[in-house]
Design an enzyme around this catalytic site. Structure first.
Site, PDB file in Angstrom:
ATOM      1  N   GLU A   1      30.452  44.986  54.085  1.00 14.45           N
ATOM      2  CA  GLU A   1      29.385  44.771  53.833  1.00 14.45           C
ATOM      3  C   GLU A   1      28.557  44.717  54.394  1.00 14.45           C
ATOM      4  O   GLU A   1      27.999  45.075  54.409  1.00 14.45           O
ATOM      5  CB  GLU A   1      29.483  44.520  52.280  1.00 14.45           C
ATOM      6  CG  GLU A   1      30.853  45.451  50.834  1.00 14.45           C
ATOM      7  CD  GLU A   1      31.644  44.757  50.510  1.00 14.45           C
ATOM      8  OE1 GLU A   1      32.430  43.860  51.235  1.00 14.45           O
ATOM      9  OE2 GLU A   1      32.024  45.236  49.498  1.00 14.45           O
TER      10      GLU A   1
ATOM     11  N   LYS B   1      32.344  34.036  55.019  1.00 13.51           N
ATOM     12  CA  LYS B   1      32.919  33.139  55.812  1.00 13.51           C
ATOM     13  C   LYS B   1      33.978  32.555  56.738  1.00 13.51           C
ATOM     14  O   LYS B   1      34.214  32.887  57.554  1.00 13.51           O
ATOM     15  CB  LYS B   1      33.661  32.470  53.830  1.00 13.51           C
ATOM     16  CG  LYS B   1      35.168  31.163  54.278  1.00 13.51           C
ATOM     17  CD  LYS B   1      35.365  30.822  53.284  1.00 13.51           C
ATOM     18  CE  LYS B   1      36.191  30.231  53.489  1.00 13.51           C
ATOM     19  NZ  LYS B   1      37.073  29.556  51.921  1.00 13.51           N
TER      20      LYS B   1
ATOM     21  N   GLY C   1      34.302  30.551  48.947  1.00 10.98           N
ATOM     22  CA  GLY C   1      33.313  30.073  48.789  1.00 10.98           C
ATOM     23  C   GLY C   1      32.305  30.823  47.931  1.00 10.98           C
ATOM     24  O   GLY C   1      31.181  30.844  47.798  1.00 10.98           O
ATOM     25  N   ARG C   2      32.957  30.664  46.271  1.00  8.68           N
ATOM     26  CA  ARG C   2      32.113  31.038  45.815  1.00  8.68           C
ATOM     27  C   ARG C   2      31.462  29.209  44.940  1.00  8.68           C
ATOM     28  O   ARG C   2      30.431  29.435  44.253  1.00  8.68           O
ATOM     29  CB  ARG C   2      32.704  30.934  44.380  1.00  8.68           C
ATOM     30  CG  ARG C   2      34.368  30.779  44.113  1.00  8.68           C
ATOM     31  CD  ARG C   2      34.386  31.529  43.427  1.00  8.68           C
ATOM     32  NE  ARG C   2      36.183  31.260  42.852  1.00  8.68           N
ATOM     33  CZ  ARG C   2      37.490  31.371  43.693  1.00  8.68           C
ATOM     34  NH1 ARG C   2      37.267  32.751  44.460  1.00  8.68           N
ATOM     35  NH2 ARG C   2      38.815  31.247  43.229  1.00  8.68           N
TER      36      ARG C   2
ATOM     37  N   HIS D   1      15.599  40.225  22.656  1.00  7.34           N
ATOM     38  CA  HIS D   1      14.642  40.953  21.874  1.00  7.34           C
ATOM     39  C   HIS D   1      15.616  42.393  22.227  1.00  7.34           C
ATOM     40  O   HIS D   1      15.297  43.552  22.173  1.00  7.34           O
ATOM     41  CB  HIS D   1      13.328  41.518  22.098  1.00  7.34           C
ATOM     42  CG  HIS D   1      12.149  40.122  21.631  1.00  7.34           C
ATOM     43  ND1 HIS D   1      12.017  40.991  20.782  1.00  7.34           N
ATOM     44  CD2 HIS D   1      12.035  38.880  22.349  1.00  7.34           C
ATOM     45  CE1 HIS D   1      11.227  39.611  20.280  1.00  7.34           C
ATOM     46  NE2 HIS D   1      11.576  39.104  20.864  1.00  7.34           N
TER      47      HIS D   1
ATOM     48  N   GLU E   1      35.802  35.024  38.774  1.00 11.67           N
ATOM     49  CA  GLU E   1      36.744  34.767  40.259  1.00 11.67           C
ATOM     50  C   GLU E   1      37.826  33.463  40.550  1.00 11.67           C
ATOM     51  O   GLU E   1      38.671  33.542  40.960  1.00 11.67           O
ATOM     52  CB  GLU E   1      35.509  34.859  41.479  1.00 11.67           C
ATOM     53  CG  GLU E   1      36.157  35.848  42.885  1.00 11.67           C
ATOM     54  CD  GLU E   1      36.091  35.717  44.075  1.00 11.67           C
ATOM     55  OE1 GLU E   1      34.952  34.647  45.020  1.00 11.67           O
ATOM     56  OE2 GLU E   1      35.559  36.556  44.195  1.00 11.67           O
TER      57      GLU E   1
ATOM     58  N   LYS F   1      39.555  46.799  48.084  1.00 13.46           N
ATOM     59  CA  LYS F   1      39.678  46.180  48.940  1.00 13.46           C
ATOM     60  C   LYS F   1      40.009  47.027  50.356  1.00 13.46           C
ATOM     61  O   LYS F   1      39.319  47.530  51.015  1.00 13.46           O
ATOM     62  CB  LYS F   1      39.368  45.102  50.129  1.00 13.46           C
ATOM     63  CG  LYS F   1      38.171  44.065  49.505  1.00 13.46           C
ATOM     64  CD  LYS F   1      38.208  42.923  50.462  1.00 13.46           C
ATOM     65  CE  LYS F   1      37.399  41.649  49.133  1.00 13.46           C
ATOM     66  NZ  LYS F   1      37.903  40.274  50.370  1.00 13.46           N
TER      67      LYS F   1
HETATM   68  O1  F6P Z   1      35.989  39.407  47.613  1.00  9.57           O
HETATM   69  C1  F6P Z   1      35.645  38.543  47.210  1.00  9.57           C
HETATM   70  C2  F6P Z   1      35.069  37.486  48.442  1.00  9.57           C
HETATM   71  O2  F6P Z   1      36.164  37.003  49.181  1.00  9.57           O
HETATM   72  C3  F6P Z   1      34.628  36.196  47.667  1.00  9.57           C
HETATM   73  O3  F6P Z   1      35.238  34.960  47.458  1.00  9.57           O
HETATM   74  C4  F6P Z   1      33.581  35.759  49.127  1.00  9.57           C
HETATM   75  O4  F6P Z   1      32.753  34.878  48.607  1.00  9.57           O
HETATM   76  C5  F6P Z   1      33.183  36.808  48.861  1.00  9.57           C
HETATM   77  O5  F6P Z   1      34.586  38.270  49.315  1.00  9.57           O
HETATM   78  C6  F6P Z   1      32.581  36.999  50.729  1.00  9.57           C
HETATM   79  O6  F6P Z   1      33.307  36.473  51.352  1.00  9.57           O
HETATM   80  P1  F6P Z   1      32.969  35.913  53.531  1.00  9.57           P
HETATM   81  O7  F6P Z   1      31.944  35.012  52.876  1.00  9.57           O
HETATM   82  O8  F6P Z   1      34.006  36.344  53.996  1.00  9.57           O
HETATM   83  O9  F6P Z   1      31.842  37.328  53.205  1.00  9.57           O
END
Ligand code: F6P
Length: 538
Positions: free
Chosen positions: A209, A203, A264-265, A381, A350, A501
């Protein structure tokens, strides 16, 4: 909320019903299952195996009304900025609005934009699926790797796996999220760069990452194809941030847009679902959107006492805030839903893992539970022992399907026999008298007694189709909203992820710089970093 007469009425009622046993509730009312079963779209919810009465539901609904669930729902659907801390609308429901519907945000109707992007996604997905979209050397794409994290990973990864029987098997999909280099390593190992397409999904397009993994993917591509011009054929982006996409080196002509009013979620049915659409095709993706929409309409229109997402939310509040349950298990009896609990973890935790109200005051009740689960029957199990005989109360949602994806022998009957058996065993247990009557030696009776009264919801659907998957996701999205409204919190921000972060960004140079800067953390963190630095020295 806790100071309202509605909440007090619930507290008074709780004192009366807390020790009631499901055995008695069922014995007293032969119509209990029928009156506590709700059908909507393709879903059936049987909530009768919960420790509640008709009066409980009436009081929970009154609490929801008092908290303004209806008003908040309408505010969401009409584009009001209910995400107050980020001053944003919360319009994931617009992602599945039909053409011709109108939803305004910032003075403009967003629905035509949504459909424009859907059309672009569909043309692109068709081009990749048909082999018309070629890699730089002219080969068709055989591997698609989505690079993203959190909401830009969990949704499409979950849905891809859920809909695997509907996927184009000649295309293999991979999902890279972890900054741990092993993730991208494994996703690219054995893949042919000439036939691989990366979908970089973020987003913000600033997530450490994702950008790190995308850079490594680009190096992997270029180390084989050499020419930087090849990026155009092998990288597309999904983002709200065209500037950062261009800065990364992806042509914005190859960018699929979404908007800041999609959390995002809550985004897997936006362009974030591009990799999923490539896998199952635009038509099935649209069927999934129709499923989401069907539950949106149900949630918006059905009375709360016959409203599946609202009931799930309210029953969850009942255990969370009155019984003091700390977790919520989600147990899908379908192999293809293996990632559904992980997806719900982000969606729920979240969203509702918050400790202050919309006004910034401390919340005076427990908020979101710890959500967890794995597919049945594997859990049986492993950890079901605790569910049956442990000291904790673990409310659980059981999700099952009438028809299997594959008719393999009698597997589905065996699976569903377990599905039905577990909720029955959890609810009714086995009394010491029953155990003795079975001839169990007296000294073992306490060990072989099952207290029962362990609450479950049963969600049944005809089959795990794209449409039903959409219905399930919308159900849980609106469940989360319901609970957030009761608790008076903002379910749509996520400030809690920020501190870690920013500390990580501060620590990176402390690990990598030759100068070995002096460490200014606490004594534990300092010592751990020093140990890492020492091990890193050549
Ligand atoms: O760190 C949490 C978050 O902001 C989530 O809410 C989001 O889904 C994820 O990181 C990834 O964010 P982006 O789509 O901006 O890379």
């Amino acid at each position: 909320m806790s100071g309202t007469p509605e909440w007090q009425a619930l507290a008074d009622h709780f004192a009366k019903v807390r020790d009631m046993h499901l055995r008695d509730l069922f014995a007293e009312d032969p119509g209990r299952a029928a009156s506590m079963t709700v059908e909507a779209a393709d879903l059936v919810l049987d909530y009768s195996k919960n420790r509640l009465t008709g009066e409980t539901v009436r009081l929970l609904v009154a609490a929801a009304e008092r908290a303004g669930l209806r008003e908040r729902t309408e505010e969401m659907f009409s584009g009001r900025h209910i995400n107050v801390t980020e001053d944003r609308a919360v319009l994931h429901v617009a992602l599945r609005a039909p053409e011709g519907a109108r939803i305004d945000e910032g003075g403009a109707d967003v629905v035509p934009e949504v459909h424009k992007v859907l059309e672009r996604m569909a043309s692109f997905a068709d081009a990749v699926r048909s082999g018309q979209w070629r890699g730089f050397t002219g080969k068709p794409i055989k591997r698609v790797v989505n690079i993203g994290i959190g909401g830009s990973d969990l949704g499409p990864a979950m849905a891809y796996e859920a809909l695997l029987p509907y996927s184009q098997r000649a295309l293999s999909l991979g999902f890279v999220s972890n900054v741990d280099g092993s993730d991208i390593w494994e996703a690219t190992a054995g893949s042919d760069p000439e036939e691989t397409l990366f979908v970089v999904s973020s987003k913000t397009f600033t997530t450490l990452e994702t950008i790190g993994n995308a850079k490594t993917a680009r190096e992997w591509l270029l180390s084989s194809l050499g020419d930087p011009a090849s990026v155009r054929n092998h990288f597309v982006a999904v983002s709200t941030n065209a500037k950062q996409v261009a800065a990364f080196g992806i042509d914005t002509a190859n960018m699929f847009e979404f908007w800041d009013w999609v959390g995002g979620r809550y985004s897997f049915d936006s362009a974030i679902g591009l990799s999923l659409m490539i896998s199952v095709g635009p038509e099935l993706f649209r069927q999934m959107l129709a499923g989401l929409r069907a539950v949106d309409e149900h949630f918006r229109e059905a009375p709360l006492e016959r409203n599946i997402p609202a009931l799930l939310g309210l029953i969850g509040v009942w255990y969370n805030d009155f019984f003091g349950a700390e977790t919520q298990a989600v147990l899908p009896y379908d192999h293809y839903l293996a990632k559904f609990p992980a997806y719900l973890q982000q969606l729920d935790m979240e969203s509702n893992g918050k400790r202050v109200t919309l006004d910034g005051e401390p919340v005076d009740m427990a908020t979101g539970p710890v959500v967890w689960g794995t597919p049945g029957t594997n859990g049986q199990h492993a950890y079901y022992q605790l569910l049956h005989q442990g000291t904790r109360l673990v409310p659980a949602d059981f999700i099952g399907f009438l028809r299997p994806a594959h008719r393999v022998g009698n597997h589905h009957d065996l699976l569903m026999a377990n599905f039905f058996a577990q909720t029955e065993a959890l609810a009714f247990g086995k009394t010491p008298e029953q155990a003795s009557a079975e001839g169990i030696p007296e000294r073992l009776v306490p060990h072989r007694t099952f207290p029962g009264n362990r609450p479950t919801n049963t969600i049944l659907a005809p089959e795990l189709s794209p449409r039903v998957l959409g219905e399930l996701v919308a159900t849980y999205e609106h469940k989360v909203l319901t609970q957030g409204v009761i608790w008076g919190i903002n379910s749509f921000d996520q400030w809690g992820v920020e501190l870690g972060k920013s500390l990580a960004l501060r620590i990176v140079p402390e690990l990598t710089s030759e100068a070995a800067p002096e460490l200014g953390h606490d004594s534990s963190t300092n010592a751990l970093i020093a140990r890492y630095r020492a091990a890193r020295r050549p």
